[in-house]
Design a protein around this motif. Structure first.
Motif, PDB file in Angstrom:
ATOM      1  N   SER A  60     -34.491  90.665 -14.230  1.00 13.53           N
ATOM      2  CA  SER A  60     -34.012  90.069 -12.974  1.00 13.53           C
ATOM      3  C   SER A  60     -34.061  91.123 -11.870  1.00 13.53           C
ATOM      4  N   PRO A  61     -34.525  90.742 -10.675  1.00 12.35           N
ATOM      5  CA  PRO A  61     -34.512  91.714  -9.574  1.00 12.35           C
ATOM      6  C   PRO A  61     -33.128  91.860  -8.939  1.00 12.35           C
ATOM      7  N   PHE A  62     -32.153  91.039  -9.361  1.00 10.06           N
ATOM      8  CA  PHE A  62     -30.812  91.100  -8.769  1.00 10.06           C
ATOM      9  C   PHE A  62     -29.903  92.030  -9.591  1.00 10.06           C
ATOM     10  N   ALA A  63     -29.016  92.734  -8.874  1.00 12.29           N
ATOM     11  CA  ALA A  63     -28.115  93.680  -9.548  1.00 12.29           C
ATOM     12  C   ALA A  63     -26.975  92.949 -10.257  1.00 12.29           C
ATOM     13  N   VAL A  64     -26.568  91.795  -9.711  1.00 10.73           N
ATOM     14  CA  VAL A  64     -25.465  91.055 -10.343  1.00 10.73           C
ATOM     15  C   VAL A  64     -25.931  89.648 -10.727  1.00 10.73           C
ATOM     16  N   ARG A  65     -25.102  88.959 -11.509  1.00 10.71           N
ATOM     17  CA  ARG A  65     -25.468  87.618 -11.987  1.00 10.71           C
ATOM     18  C   ARG A  65     -25.001  86.558 -11.006  1.00 10.71           C
ATOM     19  N   HIS A  66     -25.788  85.471 -10.879  1.00 15.39           N
ATOM     20  CA  HIS A  66     -25.424  84.388  -9.961  1.00 15.39           C
ATOM     21  C   HIS A  66     -25.438  83.061 -10.717  1.00 15.39           C
ATOM     22  N   ALA A  67     -24.972  82.000 -10.020  1.00 12.96           N
ATOM     23  CA  ALA A  67     -24.874  80.700 -10.686  1.00 12.96           C
ATOM     24  C   ALA A  67     -26.234  80.007 -10.791  1.00 12.96           C
ATOM     25  N   LEU A  68     -27.046  80.102  -9.714  1.00 10.93           N
ATOM     26  CA  LEU A  68     -28.336  79.390  -9.682  1.00 10.93           C
ATOM     27  C   LEU A  68     -29.380  80.246  -8.988  1.00 10.93           C
ATOM     28  N   TYR A  69     -30.632  80.028  -9.393  1.00 12.62           N
ATOM     29  CA  TYR A  69     -31.740  80.798  -8.813  1.00 12.62           C
ATOM     30  C   TYR A  69     -32.836  79.828  -8.384  1.00 12.62           C
TER      31      TYR A  69
END
Ligand SMILES: Cc1cc2nc3c(=O)[nH]c(=O)nc-3n(C[C@H](O)[C@H](O)[C@H](O)COP(=O)(O)OP(=O)(O)OC[C@H]3O[C@@H](n4cnc5c(N)ncnc54)[C@H](O)[C@@H]3O)c2cc1C
Length: 458
Positions: free
Chosen positions: A268-277
């Motif tokens: 994942s290119p994101f540092a933190v986790r999210h609900a939807l992509y």
């Protein structure tokens, strides 16, 4: 049986395969449905050979199963022991690219990827695209009315076919190799066969639509907090991209993190986790202007709080990285045992309550059940995998999910078809009157029921 083989070998340029020569390749598709060994495999090289095979089969009352690239996910191409398999794998070739009409005439056994590459070499694009592009054949794509990654902009396979040649169960060749967009000379018969999954005729040739190649492509991976924001974002971007939106793929956290946690080389290119992509793309004709339009639409979405984080692709490598997250689904089969795979449509406004309803019911009935969800949301198409790891739970999962699909006015098949897998669930999406008319059509075109018997129509 001896008579069948003898008759077939007398009309075919190469003998049918029998016994140990029938490799596992002809025994099953990509679904988990029961494989089988057919009585023989015929591999015609021309429409005339397909016609001769079906004439013989219809005289002998011999049932057949039609096989393309066998990448199907519903068991439609899996043979039964009493059936003759007709494999289209040798009916290969691009007959013509007509640059003026922007069409390509192909034989049904041509792999999709070969068609895409030939279109690109001629300066066009054939926009049908799916993960199985190297395996599936165009006849199979047409027979299943395949969807894929570009439906949002170009429609399903049905929209990409101008002309079709099909052989009926009795061997009659129906050649409607039309090259024109407009042709209202009575019934447009090709639509009977597109999406009929080999139950009404064997597709042998087609005229496909080609499109100009886009000159620019902008891609971004976005993180959002909830599904309501996803819907709002979809409407805003489809307006602000000026009709150039070519991709709007949604991945729920369950699917996204399963892939990033378990599939090697996908991160994942994101540092933190999210609900939807959301993976979104804009395609157009002016790269500088398109980039400005793309970035300003996304900046506005971030400033309004709809998008909580975003990464824009600045290279092909980064774009490929985004698509790997979405295409990572092809790796799931190796990681999950006995998963139930779903390809359903649900009205977009009902998607979230639908998912909530199935999750509630599944976890109440089978507490260990897990869901991985993603989809072509703009096409109303949800894909998800439900699993416990125990094969015994699969039937219960199917029953619960498909009943809910019916209750939420959805379709038990968005793009993969019915095959044998969803046969008993079709009544959740089609009325008794619709199914009766399907039976009437089947009887009219294939009175002995020799083509793909026991598939698609219950
Ligand atoms: C990794 C992966 C990703 C996929 N992604 C997508 C996707 O995004 N969208 C999508 O829609 N599907 C997808 N699929 C499913 C599959 O690739 C499609 O259904 C494809 O169109 C099937 O083509 P095929 O040549 O493999 O057909 P087969 O599997 O051989 O056959 C499918 C059905 O069509 C019939 N058939 C095949 N050829 C003919 C013919 N010439 N005439 C008449 N009937 C025929 C068969 O009898 C069978 O019922 C995916 C599959 C895989 C494995």
């Amino acid at each position: 049986m001896y008579q069948l083989i003898k008759d077939l070998n007398s009309v075919l340029s190469s003998p049918v395969l029998t016994g140990a020569d029938i490799s596992t390749r002809y025994q099953h598709d990509w679904s988990a449905e029961e494989p089988g060994i057919p009585v023989a495999v015929a591999r015609p090289v021309s429409t005339a050979e397909v016609s001769a095979i079906l004439k013989i089969c219809s005289e002998l009352g011999q049932s057949v199963v039609v096989q393309g690239g066998l990448s199907g996910l519903c068991g439609g191409g899996n043979p039964r022991t009493e059936e003759l398999a007709i494999s289209l794998e040798r009916l290969v070739g691009i007959e013509e690219i007509d640059s003026g009409a922007m069409t390509m005439t192909v034989k049904a056994g041509t792999p999709l990827q070969v068609i895409q590459e030939a279109a690109a070499a001629a300066g066009f694009v054939f926009p049908l695209d799916l993960g199985a592009r190297g395996t599936c054949l165009i006849g199979g794509n047409i027979a299943t009315n395949a969807g894929g990654n570009q439906v949002l902009r170009f429609g399903m396979t049905r929209n990409l076919v101008l002309g079709l040649e099909t052989v009926l169960a009795d061997g009659t060749v129906i050649s409607s190799m039309n090259k024109m967009l407009k042709n209202n000379a009575a019934y447009d018969l090709k639509h009977l066969f597109i999406g009929s999954e080999g139950t009404l005729g064997v597709i042998t040739r087609a005229v496909l639509r080609l499109f100009p190649k886009a000159k620019s492509r902008c891609s971004a991976l976005l993180a959002l907090a909830d599904f309501e924001s996803v819907i709002k974002l979809m409407h805003i971007l489809s307006r602000d991209f000026g009709g150039g939106m070519s991709t709007f793929e949604v991945m729920w956290h369950s699917y996204y993190h399963f892939i990033t946690d378990n599939v090697p080389n996908i991160t994942s290119p994101f540092a933190v986790r999210h609900a939807l992509y959301v993976l979104t793309e804009l395609e157009g004709a002016d790269s500088e202007r398109d980039q400005v339009v793309f970035e300003s639409a996304l900046t506005a979405a971030i400033e309004s709080g709809l998008v909580v984080d975003a990464v824009l692709a600045s290279s092909e490598r980064e774009r490929d990285g985004f698509w790997k997250l979405r295409d990572g689904v092809a790796e799931i089969g190796a990681l999950i045992k006995s998963g139930a795979n779903f390809d359903v449509s649900v009205p977009i406004s009902l998607m979230q309550p639908f998912l909530q309803a199935i999750e509630n019911e599944l976890t109440r009935v089978i507490p260990a059940c897990k869901l991985l969800v993603f989809g072509h949301i703009a096409d109303s198409n949800l894909h998800f995998i439900c699993y416990t790891g125990d094969k015994a739970d699969v039937k219960t999962i199917y029953d619960i999910v498909y009943r809910n699909v019916g209750e939420f006015q959805g379709s038990v098949s968005a793009e993969h078809g019915i095959g044998v897998q969803k046969l008993s669930y079709l009544p959740y999406s089609r009325s008794p009157e619709e199914i009766a008319l399907m039976r009437t059509l089947k009887l009219a075109l294939d009175p002995q029921g020799i083509l793909n018997r026991g598939r698609v129509i219950p």
